[in-house]
Design a protein around this motif. Structure first.
Motif, PDB file in Angstrom:
ATOM      1  N   VAL A 120     -35.146  56.371 -38.751  1.00  0.00           N
ATOM      2  CA  VAL A 120     -34.016  56.228 -39.671  1.00  0.00           C
ATOM      3  C   VAL A 120     -33.978  54.792 -40.173  1.00  0.00           C
ATOM      4  O   VAL A 120     -34.199  53.851 -39.417  1.00  0.00           O
ATOM      5  N   GLU A 121     -33.716  54.624 -41.475  1.00  0.00           N
ATOM      6  CA  GLU A 121     -33.698  53.273 -42.072  1.00  0.00           C
ATOM      7  C   GLU A 121     -32.892  53.298 -43.349  1.00  0.00           C
ATOM      8  O   GLU A 121     -32.451  54.359 -43.799  1.00  0.00           O
ATOM      9  N   SER A 122     -32.703  52.113 -43.938  1.00  0.00           N
ATOM     10  CA  SER A 122     -31.770  51.982 -45.052  1.00  0.00           C
ATOM     11  C   SER A 122     -32.405  51.567 -46.368  1.00  0.00           C
ATOM     12  O   SER A 122     -31.723  51.552 -47.387  1.00  0.00           O
ATOM     13  N   GLU A 123     -33.703  51.228 -46.358  1.00  0.00           N
ATOM     14  CA  GLU A 123     -34.288  50.625 -47.549  1.00  0.00           C
ATOM     15  C   GLU A 123     -35.350  51.474 -48.232  1.00  0.00           C
ATOM     16  O   GLU A 123     -35.673  51.234 -49.399  1.00  0.00           O
ATOM     17  N   GLY A 124     -35.945  52.407 -47.533  1.00  0.00           N
ATOM     18  CA  GLY A 124     -37.010  53.209 -48.114  1.00  0.00           C
ATOM     19  C   GLY A 124     -38.399  52.678 -47.818  1.00  0.00           C
ATOM     20  O   GLY A 124     -39.401  53.343 -48.087  1.00  0.00           O
ATOM     21  N   ASN A 125     -38.480  51.474 -47.259  1.00  0.00           N
ATOM     22  CA  ASN A 125     -39.788  50.907 -46.916  1.00  0.00           C
ATOM     23  C   ASN A 125     -40.468  51.731 -45.828  1.00  0.00           C
ATOM     24  O   ASN A 125     -41.685  51.929 -45.819  1.00  0.00           O
ATOM     25  N   GLY A 126     -39.668  52.243 -44.897  1.00  0.00           N
ATOM     26  CA  GLY A 126     -40.232  53.076 -43.845  1.00  0.00           C
ATOM     27  C   GLY A 126     -40.850  54.338 -44.413  1.00  0.00           C
ATOM     28  O   GLY A 126     -41.942  54.750 -43.999  1.00  0.00           O
ATOM     29  N   ARG A 127     -40.170  54.977 -45.375  1.00  0.00           N
ATOM     30  CA  ARG A 127     -40.700  56.191 -46.007  1.00  0.00           C
ATOM     31  C   ARG A 127     -42.046  55.901 -46.674  1.00  0.00           C
ATOM     32  O   ARG A 127     -42.971  56.719 -46.604  1.00  0.00           O
ATOM     33  N   MET A 128     -42.165  54.736 -47.299  1.00  0.00           N
ATOM     34  CA  MET A 128     -43.434  54.359 -47.944  1.00  0.00           C
ATOM     35  C   MET A 128     -44.545  54.230 -46.902  1.00  0.00           C
ATOM     36  O   MET A 128     -45.656  54.726 -47.094  1.00  0.00           O
ATOM     37  N   CYS A 129     -44.234  53.572 -45.786  1.00  0.00           N
ATOM     38  CA  CYS A 129     -45.245  53.354 -44.742  1.00  0.00           C
ATOM     39  C   CYS A 129     -45.642  54.666 -44.067  1.00  0.00           C
ATOM     40  O   CYS A 129     -46.776  54.820 -43.618  1.00  0.00           O
ATOM     41  N   LEU A 130     -44.711  55.591 -43.974  1.00  0.00           N
ATOM     42  CA  LEU A 130     -44.959  56.834 -43.249  1.00  0.00           C
ATOM     43  C   LEU A 130     -45.660  57.894 -44.090  1.00  0.00           C
ATOM     44  O   LEU A 130     -46.107  58.905 -43.552  1.00  0.00           O
ATOM     45  N   THR A 131     -45.763  57.667 -45.398  1.00  0.00           N
ATOM     46  CA  THR A 131     -46.347  58.698 -46.264  1.00  0.00           C
ATOM     47  C   THR A 131     -47.584  58.245 -47.029  1.00  0.00           C
ATOM     48  O   THR A 131     -48.469  59.056 -47.289  1.00  0.00           O
ATOM     49  N   LEU A 132     -47.699  56.961 -47.402  1.00  0.00           N
ATOM     50  CA  LEU A 132     -48.789  56.532 -48.277  1.00  0.00           C
ATOM     51  C   LEU A 132     -50.106  56.211 -47.569  1.00  0.00           C
ATOM     52  O   LEU A 132     -51.173  56.543 -48.096  1.00  0.00           O
ATOM     53  N   PRO A 133     -50.120  55.555 -46.403  1.00  0.00           N
ATOM     54  CA  PRO A 133     -51.398  55.175 -45.790  1.00  0.00           C
ATOM     55  C   PRO A 133     -52.210  56.385 -45.310  1.00  0.00           C
ATOM     56  O   PRO A 133     -51.670  57.480 -45.093  1.00  0.00           O
ATOM     57  N   GLN A 134     -53.497  56.147 -45.113  1.00  0.00           N
ATOM     58  CA  GLN A 134     -54.384  57.179 -44.603  1.00  0.00           C
ATOM     59  C   GLN A 134     -54.197  57.373 -43.100  1.00  0.00           C
ATOM     60  O   GLN A 134     -54.313  58.479 -42.582  1.00  0.00           O
ATOM     61  N   THR A 135     -53.878  56.272 -42.388  1.00  0.00           N
ATOM     62  CA  THR A 135     -53.740  56.306 -40.929  1.00  0.00           C
ATOM     63  C   THR A 135     -52.362  55.792 -40.535  1.00  0.00           C
ATOM     64  O   THR A 135     -51.919  54.740 -41.018  1.00  0.00           O
ATOM     65  N   LEU A 136     -51.693  56.511 -39.652  1.00  0.00           N
ATOM     66  CA  LEU A 136     -50.380  56.109 -39.131  1.00  0.00           C
ATOM     67  C   LEU A 136     -50.468  55.986 -37.616  1.00  0.00           C
ATOM     68  O   LEU A 136     -50.927  56.913 -36.935  1.00  0.00           O
ATOM     69  N   ILE A 137     -50.028  54.839 -37.108  1.00  0.00           N
ATOM     70  CA  ILE A 137     -50.005  54.582 -35.660  1.00  0.00           C
ATOM     71  C   ILE A 137     -48.546  54.343 -35.265  1.00  0.00           C
ATOM     72  O   ILE A 137     -47.905  53.433 -35.801  1.00  0.00           O
ATOM     73  N   THR A 138     -48.029  55.126 -34.358  1.00  0.00           N
ATOM     74  CA  THR A 138     -46.641  54.987 -33.910  1.00  0.00           C
ATOM     75  C   THR A 138     -46.613  54.546 -32.451  1.00  0.00           C
ATOM     76  O   THR A 138     -47.296  55.134 -31.609  1.00  0.00           O
ATOM     77  N   VAL A 139     -45.828  53.508 -32.183  1.00  0.00           N
ATOM     78  CA  VAL A 139     -45.627  53.026 -30.812  1.00  0.00           C
ATOM     79  C   VAL A 139     -44.203  53.405 -30.402  1.00  0.00           C
ATOM     80  O   VAL A 139     -43.237  52.987 -31.039  1.00  0.00           O
ATOM     81  N   MET A 140     -44.076  54.190 -29.333  1.00  0.00           N
ATOM     82  CA  MET A 140     -42.769  54.703 -28.927  1.00  0.00           C
ATOM     83  C   MET A 140     -42.560  54.528 -27.431  1.00  0.00           C
ATOM     84  O   MET A 140     -43.422  54.884 -26.627  1.00  0.00           O
ATOM     85  N   GLY A 141     -41.438  53.959 -27.055  1.00  0.00           N
ATOM     86  CA  GLY A 141     -41.066  53.887 -25.647  1.00  0.00           C
ATOM     87  C   GLY A 141     -40.863  55.276 -25.090  1.00  0.00           C
ATOM     88  O   GLY A 141     -40.311  56.157 -25.765  1.00  0.00           O
ATOM     89  N   ILE A 142     -41.277  55.496 -23.853  1.00  0.00           N
ATOM     90  CA  ILE A 142     -41.251  56.848 -23.293  1.00  0.00           C
ATOM     91  C   ILE A 142     -39.836  57.395 -23.110  1.00  0.00           C
ATOM     92  O   ILE A 142     -39.652  58.606 -22.930  1.00  0.00           O
ATOM     93  N   GLU A 143     -38.827  56.529 -23.182  1.00  0.00           N
ATOM     94  CA  GLU A 143     -37.446  56.992 -22.994  1.00  0.00           C
ATOM     95  C   GLU A 143     -36.828  57.530 -24.280  1.00  0.00           C
ATOM     96  O   GLU A 143     -35.701  58.036 -24.271  1.00  0.00           O
ATOM     97  N   LYS A 144     -37.538  57.448 -25.419  1.00  0.00           N
ATOM     98  CA  LYS A 144     -36.961  57.820 -26.713  1.00  0.00           C
ATOM     99  C   LYS A 144     -36.957  59.327 -26.970  1.00  0.00           C
ATOM    100  O   LYS A 144     -36.613  59.781 -28.060  1.00  0.00           O
ATOM    101  N   LEU A 145     -37.343  60.103 -25.980  1.00  0.00           N
ATOM    102  CA  LEU A 145     -37.426  61.546 -26.151  1.00  0.00           C
ATOM    103  C   LEU A 145     -36.055  62.216 -26.250  1.00  0.00           C
ATOM    104  O   LEU A 145     -35.075  61.748 -25.674  1.00  0.00           O
ATOM    105  N   LEU A 146     -36.015  63.324 -26.994  1.00  0.00           N
ATOM    106  CA  LEU A 146     -34.926  64.296 -26.965  1.00  0.00           C
ATOM    107  C   LEU A 146     -35.567  65.638 -26.630  1.00  0.00           C
ATOM    108  O   LEU A 146     -36.685  65.932 -27.092  1.00  0.00           O
TER     109      LEU A 146
END
Length: 500
Positions: free
Chosen positions: A235-261
Motif C-alpha cells: 500500500v502506498e500513496s504516490e503510485g511509484n510502487g505500482r510502477m515498480c511492481l508492474t514495469l520491470p522484467q524482474t521483481l524481488i520482494t524482501v518480506m519479514g516472516i511475521e508479515k503473513l495473514l
C-alpha cells in the motif's frame, strides 16, 4: 527452509538495528536541532489530527483493533505452518522463494539475483525490511546503483541522510532543505527550481520517470503476505510502487516472516486499520497485489526473500513476541512525546519511536556491554499513548517495562545495583531505616537556600542531569510523630472524628 525455534538459542538480527551511541547521548544532540523539532512537531500533530478524525468515523473501530490483534496472535501461534503454506502457494504460481536467516544472507541473495539479470541498476519501492538489512549500502559496495522511488525516501537518499520516521522518512526536512538537496544532488534538475511542493514533486517525477521505463529490475517490500493464496500486497500513496511492481522484467520482494495473514479475507480488517492509522486516510490511494507470475503481464520473474533476522528470537520470547504484531503504521510515533522532541535518528535503528524501542532490542539483542539498544527501553515516559493509538493493540508500555526488567536482570553489578542493594539493607530493619533517614537530612546542606539539589557529584550526577531533587524535610515522619506538634495534630484529628 528456516527451522523456526532452532537452534535452542535463536540467533539475533543484524544490519541497521543498532545505533552507535546510547539514546540519552544521541537524544541530547538531536534536541539541539531546533529546526528538526519544529518540522517533526508540525508533521506529527497534522497526522495525529487526521487519524483521530477518520478513526472516529467508524463505530466499530475498537472491534477492528480487536480483530487485527487476534489475527496477528493467530499468525505467530501458527507461523511455521503458515510459512510452509505460503511458500507452496508462491511456488505453485511461478514465484521462487528464498530463505534468509540474517541481513548478510538476504543482501547476498538479492545481489546475486540482480547480477543474474545483467543489470547494474535497480528501482526500489519504499521498504522497511530493505532498510533494516542495509541493502542500498550493500548494493553500492557491489557496484549496483539502487534508486529509491518514494519521494521521501529519494530525499533521504539524495541527502546522504537516514530515515527518521517509519511512514515519512524525510519528516525532519522542510521544503527549503529539500530544494537545496535537489539542486545539489539531482541530475538534470532545473537550476531555477523553487521550494513549492508541487514543483519539487514534479522535479522528482521527471527524474524518476526515465528510471521506471528503463531499469529492468525492481526490489520491494511487502505490507502483507497471504498464506493461502501466495498473494503479496503493498500500500502506498504516490503510485511509484505500482510502477515498480508492474514495469520491470524482474521483481524481488524482501518480506519479514511475521508479515503473513492466514487468508485473503483477513485483508479486509487490515486495509481498514492501516491507512487510517498511518496517513489518516480512509483508504490508500494505491493498493497493489500480485500473485506469482502472469505470462505477458507484469514481471516475468518473481523472487520472494523471506527474512528472519532476529524474528525467530523475538518469537521465542513469550511476552516480547507481541512486538511482531506491528504493521509499521507509525501511529505510536505520532503520539509519543519523546519521539516528537528527539526525532527518529536518536534511536539509532531503522525502527524509531516506541515500537522501535521494543522491536530493535528484540531483534538484535541488548545484552552486550555498552550496547546502545539497552538504553532504548528507557526512552519512554510510559504515558501509554502508544498503546491507545496502536491499531493492533500492542501493549508497548508493558513490553518496555519487561525489557527494562530483563536489562536489570542481566546487568553487571554497578552503581544502580549498589544503590538498590544499599536501600534493601537500610529497609531491612527499623533501626537501620531510622539511621538512613537521619543521614539523608544532610542533603539539606547540598540544597542550600534554594531548597533544591540541582547537581550531584559523580557517579551520582545522572540523577540531576534532567531534574532537580527536592531538599529532604527538616523532620522525618517518625520525628514529627513523636514531637509535640505531631501529638497535638493527632489529638485534634481524633477529637474531630468523635464530633462527626
Amino acid at each position: 527452509m528456516t527451522a523456526l525455534g532452532m537452534p535452542p538459542v535463536p540467533p539475533r538480527g543484524s544490519g541497521n538495528l543498532r545505533g552507535v551511541a546510547a539514546f540519552p547521548a544521541a537524544a541530547h544532540q538531536e534536541l539541539a536541532n531546533t529546526q528538526l523539532r519544529r518540522n517533526i512537531g508540525k508533521a506529527t500533530h497534522t497526522i495525529r489530527a487526521k487519524r483521530l478524525s477518520v478513526t472516529g468515523e467508524l463505530p466499530d473501530w475498537e472491534q477492528l483493533r480487536d480483530a487485527g490483534a487476534a489475527v496477528k496472535t493467530d499468525v505467530l501461534n501458527r507461523l511455521p505452518e503458515l510459512l510452509t503454506q505460503f511458500e507452496a502457494a508462491v511456488t505453485a504460481r511461478g514465484g521462487v522463494v528464498h530463505w534468509a536467516a540474517d541481513a548478510a544472507e538476504a543482501d547476498a541473495i538479492v545481489t546475486d539475483l540482480i547480477r543474474a539479470t545483467g543489470s547494474d541498476e535497480v528501482i526500489k519501492v519504499k521498504s522497511m525490511a530493505t532498510q533494516e538489512i542495509g541493502l542500498n549500502e550493500h548494493l553500492e559496495e557491489q557496484g549496483i546503483t539502487a534508486y529509491e522511488t518514494d519521494l521521501a525516501e529519494l530525499i533521504v537518499q539524495l541527502g546522504h541522510d537516514k530515515p527518521s520516521h517509519i511512514l515519512v522518512p524525510a519528516v525532519h526536512r522542510n521544503r527549503a532543505e529539500i530544494r537545496e538537496i535537489f539542486l545539489r544532488e539531482m541530475p538534470g534538475v532545473d537550476p531555477d527550481l523553487d521550494d513549492n511542493p508541487r514543483h519539487l514533486a514534479a522535479a522528482a517525477r521527471k527524474f524518476l520517470r526515465h528510471k521506471f521505463m528503463t531499469v529492468p529490475v525492481a526490489v520491494s517490500g511487502a505490507n502483507f503476505g497471504i498464506a493461502d493464496t501466495g498473494t503479496l500486497a503493498v500500500v502506498e500513496s504516490e503510485g511509484n510502487g505500482r510502477m515498480c511492481l508492474t514495469l520491470p522484467q524482474t521483481l524481488i520482494t524482501v518480506m519479514g516472516i511475521e508479515k503473513l495473514l492466514p487468508t485473503y479475507r483477513d485483508l479486509e480488517v487490515f486495509l481498514q486499520l492501516l491507512p487510517r492509522s498511518s496517513t489518516g486516510e480512509r483508504m490508500n490511494p494505491y493498493t497493489s497485489m500480485w500473485t506469482g507470475v502472469t505470462p505477458g503481464d507484469g514481471p516475468q520473474e518473481f523472487h520472494l526473500v523471506l527474512l528472519d533476522n532476529g524474528r525467530t528470537a523475538a518469537l521465542a520470547d513469550e511476552m516480547g513476541r507481541e512486538a511482531l504484531h506491528c504493521i509499521r503504521c507509525s501511529a505510536c510515533l505520532n503520539v509519543c512525546p519523546v519521539y516528537e522532541r528527539t526525532g527518529g535518528h536518536a534511536y539509532g535503528s531503522t525502527y524509531p519511536g516506541p515500537i522501535g524501542a521494543v522491536l530493535s532490542p528484540q531483534l538484535a539483542g541488548m545484552d552486550a556491554p555498552g550496547d546502545p539498544n539497552a538504553t532504548l527501553p528507557f526512552a519512554s515516559s510510559l504515558c501509554g499513548a502508544c498503546y491507545d493509538a496502536c491499531p493492533v493493540k500492542i501493549d508497548i508500555p508493558s513490553l518496555l517495562v519487561e525489557l527494562r526488567h530483563q536489562k536489570v536482570e542481566h546487568a553487571s553489578f554497578g552503581i544502580e545495583a549498589a544503590a538498590m542493594k544499599a536501600a534493601s539493607l537500610a529497609m531491612s530493619s527499623s533501626r537501620r531505616w531510622t539511621t538512613a533517614q537521619k543521614a539523608a537530612g544532610l542533603g539539606r546542606l547540598l540544597a542550600g537556600k534554594k531548597g533544591k539539589i540541582t547537581s550531584l557529584p559523580r557517579p551520582l550526577a545522572g540523577w540531576t542531569e534532567a531534574r532537580d531533587i527536592p531538599a529532604p524535610p527538616r523532620q522525618t515522619f517518625r520525628q514529627w510523630w513523636n514531637s509535640d506538634e505531631g501529638r497535638a495534630a493527632l489529638a485534634q484529628a481524633r477529637e474531630k472524628g468523635r464530633q462527626q
